[in-house]
Design an enzyme around this catalytic site. Structure first.
Site, PDB file in Angstrom:
ATOM      1  N   TYR A 141       0.818  -1.217   0.000  1.00  0.00           N
ATOM      2  CA  TYR A 141       0.000   0.000   0.000  1.00  0.00           C
ATOM      3  C   TYR A 141       0.852   1.268   0.000  1.00  0.00           C
ATOM      4  O   TYR A 141       0.357   2.353  -0.259  1.00  0.00           O
ATOM      5  CB  TYR A 141      -0.954   0.016   1.201  1.00  0.00           C
ATOM      6  CG  TYR A 141      -2.060  -1.033   1.138  1.00  0.00           C
ATOM      7  CD1 TYR A 141      -2.209  -1.874   0.038  1.00  0.00           C
ATOM      8  CD2 TYR A 141      -2.958  -1.189   2.180  1.00  0.00           C
ATOM      9  CE1 TYR A 141      -3.188  -2.823  -0.023  1.00  0.00           C
ATOM     10  CE2 TYR A 141      -3.963  -2.149   2.123  1.00  0.00           C
ATOM     11  CZ  TYR A 141      -4.073  -2.961   1.021  1.00  0.00           C
ATOM     12  OH  TYR A 141      -5.064  -3.922   0.967  1.00  0.00           O
ATOM     13  N   ASP A 248      -5.457  -6.953   5.598  1.00  0.00           N
ATOM     14  CA  ASP A 248      -6.656  -6.236   5.154  1.00  0.00           C
ATOM     15  C   ASP A 248      -7.719  -7.243   4.722  1.00  0.00           C
ATOM     16  O   ASP A 248      -8.884  -7.185   5.131  1.00  0.00           O
ATOM     17  CB  ASP A 248      -6.244  -5.330   3.976  1.00  0.00           C
ATOM     18  CG  ASP A 248      -7.307  -4.308   3.632  1.00  0.00           C
ATOM     19  OD1 ASP A 248      -8.340  -4.269   4.323  1.00  0.00           O
ATOM     20  OD2 ASP A 248      -7.105  -3.551   2.664  1.00  0.00           O
TER      21      ASP A 248
END
Ligand code: NAD
Length: 360
Positions: A141, A248
């Site tokens: 990310y 996630d």
């Protein structure tokens, strides 16, 4: 000196669920003389009236000055088509990184009253209590370079980078082992070491860290197997420690074991346990403005805040007890509703938790 808590409701259902969490926090503050001072600010797409959503610097500065931050959720379809770097979700990633909130704790606990709300058989999930420890400020990310380039044949190619340094892996592994020590003493490190170089280093460093925790049992699992095991036999897990991307996905999957993502709180901590607390879910634009969102994940995030940033275990326990009592009363928002229960809206659910806490 009073402790400063910054409230950032955000977008979509954010303001609705936050209103209820603030009621609970305000009551806990007075009932247990916690000495909190609450202030509010805007974050996400909300500050913008147009699609030209710019991430304001003020919440960053205020979040840095606060002792803890309580966040609703950010994002929504209105901002989905704008340039990625100025989307609300990007801003949230930046704020986590700027505050050094590398340790994301995502408990997946099945309240016994909600066994029917899980999509799995009650015997598979009864008594479930998993803690997912997700690395939050590194990995794919944040990795650079990233972008879209043109190949020699004129075709576009998109690419991301998944970097992890030894120190990043070591500090999140330590969080996992520390948490396991006060729980079931088992850590399962989830990676993709059969394919990814970053995962190979991940596994090596986790094994090094494990030497300092001889009382904690370490196992490793590839992420594809972990996804399967989470729905096959989720109770085999105590603490799962994993990277940003895998965490996630696995924590959203784990949420469904507990009935609804509307039940899952989270804490994001820095090295001094200063934290940002938020539900695991997003801004749920599909139900925003209808008064039907489940506020319990945000209310339980308040309890995590008291426990982890302020060491106020009694007040945290009381909030969790109040939530449990409300579930005992058969009150359910739509996402956790089952036959025989009373369907309530966001505000009624918040009021019921407040009433239960007041009477404790
Ligand atoms: P989401 O979590 O917002 O919603 C997924 C599903 O769960 C939807 O059907 C929604 O109605 C339901 N849901 C979520 N929270 C609920 C609650 N409290 N009560 C009842 N039902 C609930 O995920 P999404 O739809 O993938 O994302 C929507 C937006 O939120 C996107 O813009 C996304 O980028 C953003 N997002 C933000 C965060 C964050 O702020 N931390 C996290 C995830 C997604």
């Amino acid at each position: 000196m009073s402790k400063q808590i910054l409230i950032l409701p955000g977008d979509g259902i954010g303001p609705e669920i936050m209103a209820e969490a603030v009621k609970v926090l305000t009551l806990a503050n007075s009932k247990y003389s916690l000495g909190f001072e609450l202030s509010h600010d805007v974050i996400g797409g909300a500050p913008s009236t147009s699609t030209a959503c710019r991430w304001p610097t003020r919440p960053w500065t205020r979040a840095r000055a606060a002792d803890a931050v309580l966040l609703g959720a950010v994002g929504g379809p209105k901002w989905d088509k704008i340039e990625r770097d100025i989307r609300p979700e990007r801003g949230l990633l930046k704020i986590r990184a700027q505050l050094g909130l590398f340790g994301n704790l995502r408990p997946a606990i099945l309240y016994p009253q909600l066994a029917d709300a899980s999509s799995l058989k009650p015997e598979v999930v009864a008594g479930l209590d998993i803690l997912i420890v997700r690395e939050l400020t590194g990995g794919i990310y944040f990795g650079a370079p990233r972008g879209v380039r043109e190949l020699e044949n004129g075709e576009r190619q998109a690419y991301d980078t998944l970097p992890y340094s030894e120190s990043e892996i070591r500090r999140i592994a330590r969080v996992g082992f520390d948490m396991a020590r006060v729980r079931g003493k088992k850590v399962c490190s989830v990676d993709k070491a059969n394919v990814l170089a970053s995962s190979q280093l991940w596994r090596e460093i986790v094994e090094e860290v494990a030497k300092d925790y001889p009382d904690v049992e370490l196992s490793h699992m590839y992420v594809d197997n972990a996804a399967m095991q989470l729905v096959r036999a989720p109770k085999q897990f105590d603490v799962i420690v994993t990277d940003n991307l895998f965490g996630d996905i696995l924590s959203d999957q784990a949420s469904m074991l507990t009935g609804s993502i509307g039940m899952l709180p989270s804490a994001s901590l820095d090295t001094n346990n200063k934290g940002m607390y938020e539900p695991c879910h997003g801004s749920a634009p599909d139900i925003a403005g209808q008064g039907i969102a489940n506020p319990l994940a945000t209310i339980l995030s308040v309890s995590m805040m008291l426990r982890y940033s302020f060491n106020l275990a009694d007040a945290a326990d009381a909030i969790e007890k109040a939530v449990s009592l409300v579930l005992d009363q058969g009150l359910r928002t739509g996402d956790i509703w089952s036959q025989g229960c009373t369907k309530v809206g966001t505000q009624e659910m918040g009021d019921a938790v407040v009433a239960a806490l007041r009477n404790l």
